[in-house]
Design a protein around this motif. Structure first.
Motif, mmCIF file in Angstrom:
data_model
loop_
_atom_site.group_PDB
_atom_site.id
_atom_site.type_symbol
_atom_site.label_atom_id
_atom_site.label_comp_id
_atom_site.label_asym_id
_atom_site.label_seq_id
_atom_site.Cartn_x
_atom_site.Cartn_y
_atom_site.Cartn_z
ATOM 1 N N MET A 35 11.206 -13.158 3.976
ATOM 2 C CA MET A 35 10.154 -13.616 2.701
ATOM 3 C C MET A 35 9.465 -12.762 2.760
ATOM 4 S SD MET A 35 9.527 -16.860 0.752
ATOM 5 C CE MET A 35 9.919 -17.806 1.330
ATOM 6 N N LYS A 36 9.909 -12.233 1.162
ATOM 7 C CA LYS A 36 8.739 -10.945 0.156
ATOM 8 C C LYS A 36 7.880 -11.439 -0.889
ATOM 9 C CE LYS A 36 7.831 -8.010 2.604
ATOM 10 N NZ LYS A 36 7.116 -7.219 2.869
ATOM 11 N N SER A 37 6.748 -10.951 -1.048
ATOM 12 C CA SER A 37 6.370 -10.685 -2.266
ATOM 13 C C SER A 37 7.301 -9.827 -3.304
ATOM 14 C CB SER A 37 5.094 -10.205 -2.279
ATOM 15 O OG SER A 37 4.677 -9.268 -3.434
ATOM 16 N N LEU A 38 7.613 -9.828 -4.311
ATOM 17 C CA LEU A 38 8.284 -9.446 -5.562
ATOM 18 C C LEU A 38 7.575 -7.535 -5.964
ATOM 19 C CD1 LEU A 38 9.541 -11.797 -7.575
ATOM 20 C CD2 LEU A 38 10.982 -11.019 -6.483
ATOM 21 N N TRP A 39 5.929 -7.598 -5.064
ATOM 22 C CA TRP A 39 5.747 -6.767 -5.540
ATOM 23 C C TRP A 39 6.293 -5.704 -4.807
ATOM 24 C CZ3 TRP A 39 3.448 -5.633 -9.717
ATOM 25 C CH2 TRP A 39 2.447 -6.462 -10.480
ATOM 26 N N ASP A 40 6.592 -5.879 -3.276
ATOM 27 C CA ASP A 40 6.861 -4.835 -2.090
ATOM 28 C C ASP A 40 8.456 -4.889 -2.331
ATOM 29 O OD1 ASP A 40 4.465 -5.492 -1.105
ATOM 30 O OD2 ASP A 40 5.074 -7.178 0.116
ATOM 31 N N ILE A 41 9.008 -5.639 -3.058
ATOM 32 C CA ILE A 41 10.937 -5.681 -3.414
ATOM 33 C C ILE A 41 10.879 -4.951 -4.015
ATOM 34 C CG2 ILE A 41 10.604 -6.478 -0.933
ATOM 35 C CD1 ILE A 41 12.454 -8.590 -2.964
ATOM 36 N N GLY A 44 1.244 -1.066 0.106
ATOM 37 C CA GLY A 44 -0.194 0.209 0.198
ATOM 38 C C GLY A 44 0.471 1.407 0.206
ATOM 39 N N ARG A 45 2.178 1.098 0.951
ATOM 40 C CA ARG A 45 2.646 2.660 1.226
ATOM 41 C C ARG A 45 3.558 2.627 -0.479
ATOM 42 N NH1 ARG A 45 3.543 0.044 6.122
ATOM 43 N NH2 ARG A 45 2.320 1.711 8.011
ATOM 44 N N ARG A 46 4.133 1.513 -1.007
ATOM 45 C CA ARG A 46 5.166 1.538 -1.983
ATOM 46 C C ARG A 46 4.931 1.444 -3.287
ATOM 47 N NH1 ARG A 46 10.480 1.090 0.045
ATOM 48 N NH2 ARG A 46 10.988 0.161 -1.579
ATOM 49 N N MET A 47 3.898 1.649 -2.924
ATOM 50 C CA MET A 47 3.209 0.571 -4.534
ATOM 51 C C MET A 47 0.972 1.215 -4.527
ATOM 52 S SD MET A 47 4.851 -0.409 -6.543
ATOM 53 C CE MET A 47 4.473 -0.731 -8.085
ATOM 54 N N LEU A 48 0.765 0.732 -4.034
ATOM 55 C CA LEU A 48 -0.931 1.203 -3.841
ATOM 56 C C LEU A 48 -1.114 3.471 -4.049
ATOM 57 C CD1 LEU A 48 -3.989 0.084 -5.021
ATOM 58 C CD2 LEU A 48 -4.385 -0.454 -2.987
ATOM 59 N N LYS A 49 -0.156 3.480 -3.191
ATOM 60 C CA LYS A 49 -0.271 5.357 -2.836
ATOM 61 C C LYS A 49 -0.016 5.746 -4.411
ATOM 62 C CE LYS A 49 1.472 8.860 0.222
ATOM 63 N NZ LYS A 49 2.142 9.155 -1.070
ATOM 64 N N LYS A 50 0.601 6.084 -4.481
ATOM 65 C CA LYS A 50 1.134 5.997 -6.032
ATOM 66 C C LYS A 50 -0.026 6.179 -7.265
ATOM 67 C CE LYS A 50 4.637 3.333 -7.575
ATOM 68 N NZ LYS A 50 6.109 2.469 -8.457
ATOM 69 N N TRP A 51 -0.294 4.527 -7.272
ATOM 70 C CA TRP A 51 -1.599 4.379 -7.999
ATOM 71 C C TRP A 51 -2.550 5.730 -8.105
ATOM 72 C CZ3 TRP A 51 -0.545 -1.550 -8.697
ATOM 73 C CH2 TRP A 51 0.614 -1.833 -9.093
ATOM 74 N N LEU A 52 -3.473 4.914 -7.085
ATOM 75 C CA LEU A 52 -4.264 6.187 -6.541
ATOM 76 C C LEU A 52 -4.264 7.668 -6.614
ATOM 77 C CD1 LEU A 52 -5.401 4.526 -3.173
ATOM 78 C CD2 LEU A 52 -6.123 3.986 -5.556
ATOM 79 N N ASP A 53 -3.148 8.040 -6.828
ATOM 80 C CA ASP A 53 -3.253 9.275 -6.905
ATOM 81 C C ASP A 53 -2.848 9.683 -8.833
ATOM 82 O OD1 ASP A 53 -2.070 10.102 -4.487
ATOM 83 O OD2 ASP A 53 -0.191 9.552 -5.016
ATOM 84 N N GLU A 54 -2.177 8.815 -8.782
ATOM 85 C CA GLU A 54 -2.409 8.698 -10.802
ATOM 86 C C GLU A 54 -3.661 8.336 -11.487
ATOM 87 O OE1 GLU A 54 -0.167 5.782 -12.352
ATOM 88 O OE2 GLU A 54 1.672 6.373 -11.088
ATOM 89 N N PHE A 55 -5.085 7.716 -10.764
ATOM 90 C CA PHE A 55 -6.174 7.730 -10.958
ATOM 91 C C PHE A 55 -6.989 8.711 -10.483
ATOM 92 C CE2 PHE A 55 -10.243 6.744 -9.183
ATOM 93 C CZ PHE A 55 -10.332 5.338 -10.768
ATOM 94 N N GLY A 56 -6.522 9.611 -9.418
ATOM 95 C CA GLY A 56 -7.176 10.166 -8.903
ATOM 96 C C GLY A 56 -6.653 11.749 -9.629
ATOM 97 N N GLU A 57 -5.805 11.716 -10.614
ATOM 98 C CA GLU A 57 -4.793 13.153 -11.222
ATOM 99 C C GLU A 57 -6.392 12.187 -12.732
ATOM 100 O OE1 GLU A 57 -1.615 12.503 -12.251
ATOM 101 O OE2 GLU A 57 -0.522 13.398 -10.215
#
Length: 312
Positions: free
Chosen positions: A241-247, A103-116
């Motif tokens: 152990m982490k998801s590739l989406w996170d790292i 949420g912090r590293r990926m989704l937050k910026k995507w929501l900003d793009e959607f908001g634009e």
């Protein structure tokens, strides 16, 4: 429908923690607000709040009723907005949940793009590594890396999700890397824990081989926050152990390296989850379509990154 105003008063009282504040928001005097709440409880033959001299506290029955009232009011508001603005209008608030790190590293910026793209949309972003209850938390969407066996929810697959062991270059330079899962007992490990227990059972496959390593809880660093686990790994505190989406950004910047890339872990695809019975407002549909496209683009970039780093 004849007590819709009373229901709105009840929801506002629960949200604000006080009847007077709820009454002021709805333009009611304290006496009128109190009378309407008493009337609602009488009609339901149920006590919705435990009353003290200092505060109101929801009863168990009140909490159950609140969850359904929130959903009902949201559906009515969505229907009204659809009638007033047309079914194609993308406007209003979207309540969305995700894991803390993603949420912090990926989704937050995507929501900003959607908001634009849709400036009349607002967001309520809930970050937690435990599975959110879509009904009780009043959520429109939840982005999850696992799917519960709950038939009341629709799970729309957004992307594959590979999980890997990772560590910082400094950790690897000091301690080396395990050659196989059986050697992990020689290394400091970082694990996630939640109300469901500790996620310390790591399963691996390589071709026809299958191995499981259980991280000793007493010897591991534990946290209930995926972001903290990633930060500890970046700081050289151990293997996580982490998801590739996170790292992926850490891999790109060489802050983290994949450990034992030839050993694969079970995939937990990324899903968007939402209530099966709930009307999907145009804003939520638009965001879902946006996320489907965004995940597809990012997954292509992620595969290129892994190829360039020699991990595939």
């Amino acid at each position: 429908m004849d007590n819709l105003g009373d229901i709105r008063l009840f929801v506002e009282t629960a949200n604000l923690g006080g009847l007077s504040a709820a009454g002021r928001r709805l333009g009611l005097s304290p006496a009128a607000a109190s009378a309407r709440l008493v009337k609602l409880e009488a009609e339901l033959n149920t006590r919705l709040f435990e009353r003290t001299t200092r505060q109101l506290r929801l009863t168990e029955e009140g909490s159950l009723y609140l969850a359904h009232c929130i959903q009902a009011l949201a559906a009515l508001d969505d229907a009204r907005a659809a009638l007033l603005a047309g079914r194609t209008a993308v406007m209003g608030k979207i309540r969305i949940a995700a894991t803390s790190d993603f949420g912090r590293r990926m989704l937050k910026k995507w929501l900003d793009e959607f908001g634009e793209l849709y400036p009349q949309v607002q967001f309520a972003l809930v970050l937690a590594d435990s599975l959110s209850n879509l009904l009780q938390d009043d959520l429109d969407l939840a982005i999850r890396f696992d799917v519960p066996p709950d038939s009341s929810m629709v799970a729309r697959k957004l992307a594959p999700n590979r999980r890997v062991l990772c560590a910082s270059p400094s950790f690897i330079a000091t301690h080396g890397v395990p050659a196989n899962p059986g050697e992990l007992d020689k290394f400091q490990c970082i694990v996630l824990c939640s109300t469901n227990g500790i996620a310390n059972e790591w399963r691996f496959t390589q071709g026809q081989l299958s191995e499981t390593y259980v991280v000793p809880s007493a010897l591991a660093r534990e946290t209930n926050d995926g972001a903290v686990a990633r930060e500890w790994a970046v700081e050289g505190k151990g293997i996580a152990m982490k998801s590739l989406w996170d790292i992926q950004e850490d891999l790109r910047a060489d802050r983290l390296c994949i450990v034992m890339p030839e050993w694969r872990t079970p995939e937990l695809p990324v899903h968007a989850m939402y209530q099966r019975s709930r009307y999907m407002a145009p804003r939520v549909r638009a965001l879902l379509d946006f996320l489907i496209a965004r995940f597809a683009d990012e997954n292509t970039a992620l595969e290129s990154l892994l190829l360039s780093k020699g991990y595939i």
